[in-house]
Motif scaffolding. Structure first.
Motif, PDB file in Angstrom:
ATOM      1  N   PHE A  72       0.801  -1.218   0.000  1.00 30.48           N
ATOM      2  CA  PHE A  72       0.000   0.000   0.000  1.00 30.48           C
ATOM      3  C   PHE A  72       0.839   1.275   0.000  1.00 30.48           C
ATOM      4  CE2 PHE A  72      -3.811  -2.314   0.477  1.00 30.48           C
ATOM      5  CZ  PHE A  72      -3.570  -3.357   1.359  1.00 30.48           C
ATOM      6  N   THR A  73       2.147   1.125   0.077  1.00 26.92           N
ATOM      7  CA  THR A  73       3.011   2.298   0.165  1.00 26.92           C
ATOM      8  C   THR A  73       2.838   3.218  -1.025  1.00 26.92           C
ATOM      9  OG1 THR A  73       4.640   1.046   1.424  1.00 26.92           O
ATOM     10  CG2 THR A  73       5.383   3.094   0.399  1.00 26.92           C
ATOM     11  N   LYS A  74       2.881   2.654  -2.230  1.00 29.93           N
ATOM     12  CA  LYS A  74       2.764   3.465  -3.438  1.00 29.93           C
ATOM     13  C   LYS A  74       1.412   4.156  -3.504  1.00 29.93           C
ATOM     14  CE  LYS A  74       3.321   3.293  -8.468  1.00 29.93           C
ATOM     15  NZ  LYS A  74       3.575   2.440  -9.646  1.00 29.93           N
ATOM     16  N   ASN A  75       0.356   3.411  -3.195  1.00 24.93           N
ATOM     17  CA  ASN A  75      -0.982   3.994  -3.226  1.00 24.93           C
ATOM     18  C   ASN A  75      -1.126   5.112  -2.208  1.00 24.93           C
ATOM     19  OD1 ASN A  75      -1.892   2.360  -5.277  1.00 24.93           O
ATOM     20  ND2 ASN A  75      -2.665   0.777  -3.908  1.00 24.93           N
ATOM     21  N   SER A  76      -0.476   4.972  -1.055  1.00 23.61           N
ATOM     22  CA  SER A  76      -0.530   6.003  -0.027  1.00 23.61           C
ATOM     23  C   SER A  76       0.104   7.282  -0.536  1.00 23.61           C
ATOM     24  CB  SER A  76       0.194   5.527   1.240  1.00 23.61           C
ATOM     25  OG  SER A  76      -0.446   4.396   1.770  1.00 23.61           O
ATOM     26  N   LEU A  77       1.207   7.141  -1.268  1.00 25.04           N
ATOM     27  CA  LEU A  77       1.894   8.300  -1.832  1.00 25.04           C
ATOM     28  C   LEU A  77       1.024   8.979  -2.884  1.00 25.04           C
ATOM     29  CD1 LEU A  77       4.571   9.865  -1.732  1.00 25.04           C
ATOM     30  CD2 LEU A  77       5.416   8.386  -3.550  1.00 25.04           C
ATOM     31  N   ILE A  78       0.405   8.174  -3.738  1.00 26.64           N
ATOM     32  CA  ILE A  78      -0.480   8.711  -4.770  1.00 26.64           C
ATOM     33  C   ILE A  78      -1.648   9.461  -4.132  1.00 26.64           C
ATOM     34  CG2 ILE A  78      -2.128   8.080  -6.578  1.00 26.64           C
ATOM     35  CD1 ILE A  78      -0.217   5.781  -7.320  1.00 26.64           C
ATOM     36  N   ASN A  79      -2.217   8.878  -3.088  1.00 29.40           N
ATOM     37  CA  ASN A  79      -3.338   9.523  -2.400  1.00 29.40           C
ATOM     38  C   ASN A  79      -2.916  10.837  -1.760  1.00 29.40           C
ATOM     39  OD1 ASN A  79      -5.197   7.536  -3.066  1.00 29.40           O
ATOM     40  ND2 ASN A  79      -4.763   6.324  -1.238  1.00 29.40           N
ATOM     41  N   LYS A  80      -1.695  10.850  -1.236  1.00 29.68           N
ATOM     42  CA  LYS A  80      -1.170  12.076  -0.626  1.00 29.68           C
ATOM     43  C   LYS A  80      -1.091  13.183  -1.677  1.00 29.68           C
ATOM     44  CE  LYS A  80       3.207  14.021   0.960  1.00 29.68           C
ATOM     45  NZ  LYS A  80       4.651  13.753   1.139  1.00 29.68           N
ATOM     46  N   TYR A  81      -0.553  12.847  -2.849  1.00 28.52           N
ATOM     47  CA  TYR A  81      -0.424  13.844  -3.911  1.00 28.52           C
ATOM     48  C   TYR A  81      -1.799  14.279  -4.429  1.00 28.52           C
ATOM     49  CZ  TYR A  81       4.616  12.919  -4.106  1.00 28.52           C
ATOM     50  OH  TYR A  81       5.947  12.804  -3.795  1.00 28.52           O
ATOM     51  N   LYS A  82      -2.719  13.330  -4.559  1.00 30.40           N
ATOM     52  CA  LYS A  82      -4.066  13.667  -5.021  1.00 30.40           C
ATOM     53  C   LYS A  82      -4.734  14.651  -4.070  1.00 30.40           C
ATOM     54  CE  LYS A  82      -5.402   9.571  -7.715  1.00 30.40           C
ATOM     55  NZ  LYS A  82      -6.289   8.371  -7.737  1.00 30.40           N
ATOM     56  N   ASN A  83      -4.586  14.399  -2.777  1.00 28.41           N
ATOM     57  CA  ASN A  83      -5.179  15.288  -1.782  1.00 28.41           C
ATOM     58  C   ASN A  83      -4.589  16.693  -1.865  1.00 28.41           C
ATOM     59  OD1 ASN A  83      -6.855  13.288  -0.752  1.00 28.41           O
ATOM     60  ND2 ASN A  83      -5.376  12.644   0.813  1.00 28.41           N
ATOM     61  N   LEU A  84      -3.265  16.764  -2.044  1.00 31.09           N
ATOM     62  CA  LEU A  84      -2.608  18.065  -2.138  1.00 31.09           C
ATOM     63  C   LEU A  84      -3.031  18.809  -3.409  1.00 31.09           C
ATOM     64  CD1 LEU A  84       0.985  17.208  -0.863  1.00 31.09           C
ATOM     65  CD2 LEU A  84      -0.601  18.834   0.177  1.00 31.09           C
ATOM     66  N   ILE A  85      -3.133  18.077  -4.518  1.00 26.47           N
ATOM     67  CA  ILE A  85      -3.561  18.703  -5.775  1.00 26.47           C
ATOM     68  C   ILE A  85      -4.985  19.241  -5.645  1.00 26.47           C
ATOM     69  CG2 ILE A  85      -4.184  18.217  -8.179  1.00 26.47           C
ATOM     70  CD1 ILE A  85      -1.733  16.327  -8.215  1.00 26.47           C
TER      71      ILE A  85
END
Length: 206
Positions: free
Chosen positions: A6-19
């Protein structure tokens, strides 16, 4: 041991939230005058001085930089460029193809990290690019109340020190490498041109 799937997905979600946060700020920033937008930049500086926490300023800083870019250069960062800026701010490599706006992407983390007043270096591969980018992208930073520096071959010790003390300095890999070596061989502090390193963006890292 298996890696966390889930590490990669967590990073993607972090960026999505910031965007999403950056995009949500866009409409309000559009309504501000140039002076009011600059005031937002100064407010972020003061907030960092108080909290010493850049992470809390990411979405605001990126949104302000994008609006300043639209007003000075006529260029608006797309979401994919916001992602590139977030990756660079996380001290990772952002792989982008020619024409995807790497130079514009760098303005996002550069402005954010310049709020610390500890200096940002943007390292390019030759004098032409350093000069070109300092002139063009520098319009964004200067609009927001920051100053820019440029290191070129043939500069005196005084000129180098002055330019390295700017909020954001454009320099080639050759020049910064040899300035670092000369500083470490200097016999007195008056001959040292670099201040302590803080944050650096390297163009064409390969």
């Amino acid at each position: 041991m298996l890696k966390n799937p889930f590490t990669k997905n967590s990073l993607i979600n972090k960026y999505k939230n910031l965007i999403n946060q950056i995009n949500a700020l866009e409409e309000n920033l559009k309504e501000l005058t140039d002076s009011e937008l600059r005031a937002k930049s100064l407010k972020l500086k003061r907030q960092y001085d108080t909290d010493q926490n850049l992470n809390a300023l990411v979405s605001q800083a990126f949104a302000i930089t994008r609006e300043a870019s639209k007003r000075t250069l006529g260029l608006r960062h797309f979401d994919v460029q916001l992602i590139g800026g977030l990756v660079l701010n996380d001290q990772k490599i952002a792989e982008m193809k020619t024409g995807e706006g790497k130079t514009l992407v760098a303005t996002l983390p550069a402005f954010l990290n310049a709020l610390t007043k500890k200096g940002v270096h943007i390292v390019t591969v030759n004098d032409y690019l350093a000069n070109r980018d300092q002139v063009s992208m520098g319009q964004v930073y200067r609009f927001l109340g920051l100053n820019t520096g440029l290191i070129q071959e043939g500069m005196s010790t005084f000129e180098r020190r002055e330019n390295y003390n700017a909020d954001i300095t454009y320099v080639t890999n050759y020049e910064v490498t040899f300035d670092f070596l000369r500083d470490n061989m200097a016999l007195n502090l008056g001959d040292v041109v670099l201040r302590p390193f803080n944050y650096c963006i390297i163009d064409e890292v390969d």
